[in-house]
Design a protein around this motif. Structure first.
Motif, PDB file in Angstrom:
ATOM      1  N   VAL A 113       0.800  -1.219   0.000  1.00 48.47           N
ATOM      2  CA  VAL A 113       0.000   0.000   0.000  1.00 48.47           C
ATOM      3  C   VAL A 113       0.837   1.275   0.000  1.00 48.47           C
ATOM      4  N   TYR A 114       2.147   1.155   0.071  1.00 46.17           N
ATOM      5  CA  TYR A 114       3.021   2.333   0.020  1.00 46.17           C
ATOM      6  C   TYR A 114       3.175   2.729  -1.441  1.00 46.17           C
ATOM      7  N   THR A 115       2.817   3.947  -1.793  1.00 43.42           N
ATOM      8  CA  THR A 115       2.518   4.282  -3.181  1.00 43.42           C
ATOM      9  C   THR A 115       3.717   4.517  -4.090  1.00 43.42           C
ATOM     10  N   TYR A 116       4.932   4.502  -3.553  1.00 42.52           N
ATOM     11  CA  TYR A 116       6.076   4.846  -4.395  1.00 42.52           C
ATOM     12  C   TYR A 116       6.302   3.840  -5.516  1.00 42.52           C
ATOM     13  N   PRO A 155      -7.529  -7.913  -8.510  1.00 40.28           N
ATOM     14  CA  PRO A 155      -7.608  -6.746  -9.403  1.00 40.28           C
ATOM     15  C   PRO A 155      -8.914  -5.962  -9.307  1.00 40.28           C
ATOM     16  N   THR A 156      -9.975  -6.595  -8.797  1.00 42.58           N
ATOM     17  CA  THR A 156     -11.242  -5.879  -8.593  1.00 42.58           C
ATOM     18  C   THR A 156     -11.051  -4.700  -7.648  1.00 42.58           C
ATOM     19  N   TYR A 157     -10.039  -4.785  -6.787  1.00 47.86           N
ATOM     20  CA  TYR A 157      -9.831  -3.771  -5.747  1.00 47.86           C
ATOM     21  C   TYR A 157      -8.581  -2.929  -6.017  1.00 47.86           C
ATOM     22  N   GLN A 158      -8.250  -2.772  -7.294  1.00 52.25           N
ATOM     23  CA  GLN A 158      -7.113  -1.936  -7.660  1.00 52.25           C
ATOM     24  C   GLN A 158      -7.364  -0.477  -7.280  1.00 52.25           C
ATOM     25  N   SER A 159      -6.289   0.199  -6.873  1.00 52.46           N
ATOM     26  CA  SER A 159      -6.340   1.618  -6.539  1.00 52.46           C
ATOM     27  C   SER A 159      -4.909   2.125  -6.503  1.00 52.46           C
ATOM     28  N   PHE A 160      -4.726   3.365  -6.085  1.00 51.84           N
ATOM     29  CA  PHE A 160      -3.364   3.887  -5.988  1.00 51.84           C
ATOM     30  C   PHE A 160      -2.647   3.369  -4.745  1.00 51.84           C
ATOM     31  N   ARG A 329     -20.849  -1.522  18.139  1.00 52.51           N
ATOM     32  CA  ARG A 329     -21.305  -0.410  17.304  1.00 52.51           C
ATOM     33  C   ARG A 329     -20.325   0.757  17.281  1.00 52.51           C
ATOM     34  N   ASP A 330     -19.426   0.820  18.239  1.00 51.25           N
ATOM     35  CA  ASP A 330     -18.442   1.909  18.253  1.00 51.25           C
ATOM     36  C   ASP A 330     -17.346   1.715  17.218  1.00 51.25           C
ATOM     37  N   PHE A 331     -17.210   0.490  16.694  1.00 49.22           N
ATOM     38  CA  PHE A 331     -16.253   0.244  15.616  1.00 49.22           C
ATOM     39  C   PHE A 331     -16.924   0.602  14.299  1.00 49.22           C
ATOM     40  N   GLN A 332     -16.199   1.305  13.434  1.00 49.67           N
ATOM     41  CA  GLN A 332     -16.741   1.672  12.123  1.00 49.67           C
ATOM     42  C   GLN A 332     -15.692   1.461  11.043  1.00 49.67           C
ATOM     43  N   TRP A 333     -16.175   0.969   9.898  1.00 48.15           N
ATOM     44  CA  TRP A 333     -15.333   0.969   8.705  1.00 48.15           C
ATOM     45  C   TRP A 333     -15.369   2.367   8.108  1.00 48.15           C
ATOM     46  N   LYS A 334     -14.219   2.893   7.765  1.00 49.25           N
ATOM     47  CA  LYS A 334     -14.154   4.203   7.110  1.00 49.25           C
ATOM     48  C   LYS A 334     -14.900   4.140   5.786  1.00 49.25           C
ATOM     49  N   GLN A 335     -15.607   5.207   5.449  1.00 51.03           N
ATOM     50  CA  GLN A 335     -16.370   5.258   4.204  1.00 51.03           C
ATOM     51  C   GLN A 335     -15.589   6.007   3.122  1.00 51.03           C
ATOM     52  N   PRO A 336     -15.897   5.736   1.837  1.00 49.40           N
ATOM     53  CA  PRO A 336     -15.219   6.444   0.745  1.00 49.40           C
ATOM     54  C   PRO A 336     -15.520   7.955   0.836  1.00 49.40           C
ATOM     55  N   PRO A 337     -14.707   8.793   0.181  1.00 51.25           N
ATOM     56  CA  PRO A 337     -13.600   8.434  -0.707  1.00 51.25           C
ATOM     57  C   PRO A 337     -12.312   8.173   0.059  1.00 51.25           C
ATOM     58  N   TYR A 338     -11.450   7.415  -0.594  1.00 50.27           N
ATOM     59  CA  TYR A 338     -10.122   7.125  -0.054  1.00 50.27           C
ATOM     60  C   TYR A 338      -9.218   6.831  -1.238  1.00 50.27           C
ATOM     61  N   GLU A 339      -8.128   7.539  -1.337  1.00 51.77           N
ATOM     62  CA  GLU A 339      -7.198   7.416  -2.468  1.00 51.77           C
ATOM     63  C   GLU A 339      -7.945   7.453  -3.804  1.00 51.77           C
TER      64      GLU A 339
END
Length: 390
Positions: A113-116, A155-160, A329-339
């Motif tokens: 996940v390190y973008t370099y 590959p379905t989850y490709q991103s930067f 319930r206090d745990f949450q998945w972060k919502q888009p956008p991201y990268e």
């Protein structure tokens, strides 16, 4: 002592004719802390025409995802600096105009996940399209070149933060990733690797005797690069990964975690899963910015006691599973956008799959996690074996 590709360039440049561009950042230094721009300029003089910078900027002064850097003119060097984390991640034809070679000299940290590595492969694509040679000035993988961890990217989850089919901890240098890109990802640029001398695959960064300069704001030392493999996934949650503290990516927590109550259960879970090489110390901390800024968070600092035994990806996933069920319930998945991804959940593009998130939610077993990790692994290892340099 290891000699980097930048050091080797000083003795190995006679056949580099024409104009040069240089993709670099704060950690592009030689063994005496001289910046690579000075080294390259001393070699090529006025033939050094352009500078390029990755995410976090030329000076590693810009924070995390979707905080862009502008193009600018560097007054000291009297050169244009093109940001490849701006309106574009791939160099344009105009940016490469007038160049015969692009030197790529980035200190990577060995995690998918390190973008370099993606800034590099975008540059390779652009250079292939514009008949420019790519020259990699190779540097060590700070977390070693032997241990492989994590599932292969779907590959379905490709991103930067995941362009290519790699595991989270890939065990390659920048030069080796470039070789992989050319041989297996069909990025057919004119490619040259200026290799390191003296680097062994089993070495960690401190074994090289090279100086460390932080390659991004939250990786101040090579030790943090190890915990990063597992702690970075918390960017996809409302759990603080320690940004806004002096121990970012080594410390994780949330205001609702009962860290002392949960601690015995975590220790038993780690023991039964065979996760060793670390001490998980209960801590409380107050981030000064980002998640839970100004609030007291309770959680843990990861202290690595044996870097060869430590498996940060599995540790991170187990902690995520335990926090999910502990916090409810206090745990949450972060919502888009991201990268720049507007639809897929950040945790899924960080993991390169939705299977790990579903494993967390279903309170899956360690054996089930290992099954996810092994999908496609043998094919990756076969491809990797074909391109290894060291």
């Amino acid at each position: 002592m290891t000699t980097t590709g930048l050091e080797s360039l000083k003795k190995n440049h006679a056949d580099i004719k024409g104009n040069v561009g240089y993709l670099c950042h704060a950690a592009s230094i030689d063994s005496n802390y001289n910046h690579g721009i000075d080294v390259v300029k001393s070699i090529f003089g006025s033939r050094l025409k352009k500078l390029f910078s990755p995410q976090h900027g030329l000076f590693a002064d810009v924070q995390d995802n979707m905080v862009e850097s502008d193009h600018f003119h560097h007054k000291h060097y009297d050169l244009p600096v093109y940001s490849l984390y701006s309106d574009t991640r791939k160099p344009t034809k105009k940016m490469l105009e007038g160049l015969d070679h692009v030197l790529i000299d980035l200190q990577d940290v060995g995690t998918r996940v390190y973008t370099y590595i993606y800034t590099m492969t975008y540059m390779m694509e652009a250079c292939a399209e514009n008949d420019v040679e790519v020259i990699i000035l190779d540097r060590p993988n700070p977390i070693g070149g032997e241990k492989i961890e994590g599932n292969i990217l779907d590959p379905t989850y490709q991103s930067f933060v995941g362009r290519h089919e790699l595991p989270m901890r890939h065990g390659m240098t920048m030069g080796e990733v470039a070789q992989m890109a050319k041989k297996h990802w069909k990025i057919d640029c004119d490619l040259r690797i200026i290799e390191m001398q003296g680097w062994q695959r089993d070495q960690f960064f401190w074994d090289t005797k090279l100086p460390w300069v932080l390659p991004s704001p939250n990786l101040p030392n090579p030790e943090t690069a190890f915990s990063f493999v597992g702690s970075v996934l918390f960017e996809g949650t409302n759990i603080s990964e320690g940004r806004g503290t002096t121990k970012s990516l080594e410390t994780i927590g949330h205001p609702g975690i009962l860290n002392y109550d949960l601690h015995p259960q975590l220790l038993k879970t780690f023991e039964s899963a065979g996760l060793t090489g670390l001490i998980l110390r209960p801590v409380s901390f107050m981030p000064t910015f980002q998640k839970h800024a100004g609030q007291v968070c309770h959680g843990y600092q990861i202290h690595v006691t044996d870097y060869k035994d430590f498996s940060p990806w599995s540790v991170g996933q187990v902690l995520c599973r335990e926090f999910f069920h502990h916090l409810g319930r206090d745990f949450q998945w972060k919502q888009p956008p991201y990268e720049y991804e507007e639809e897929l959940l950040p945790i899924d593009i960080l993991n390169g799959t939705d299977l790990v998130r579903r494993w967390v939610e279903s309170n899956g077993s360690i054996d089930e996690l290992k099954t996810i990790e092994n999908v496609g692994m043998s094919d990756f290892l076969d491809k990797r074996a074909e391109i290894l340099i060291y």
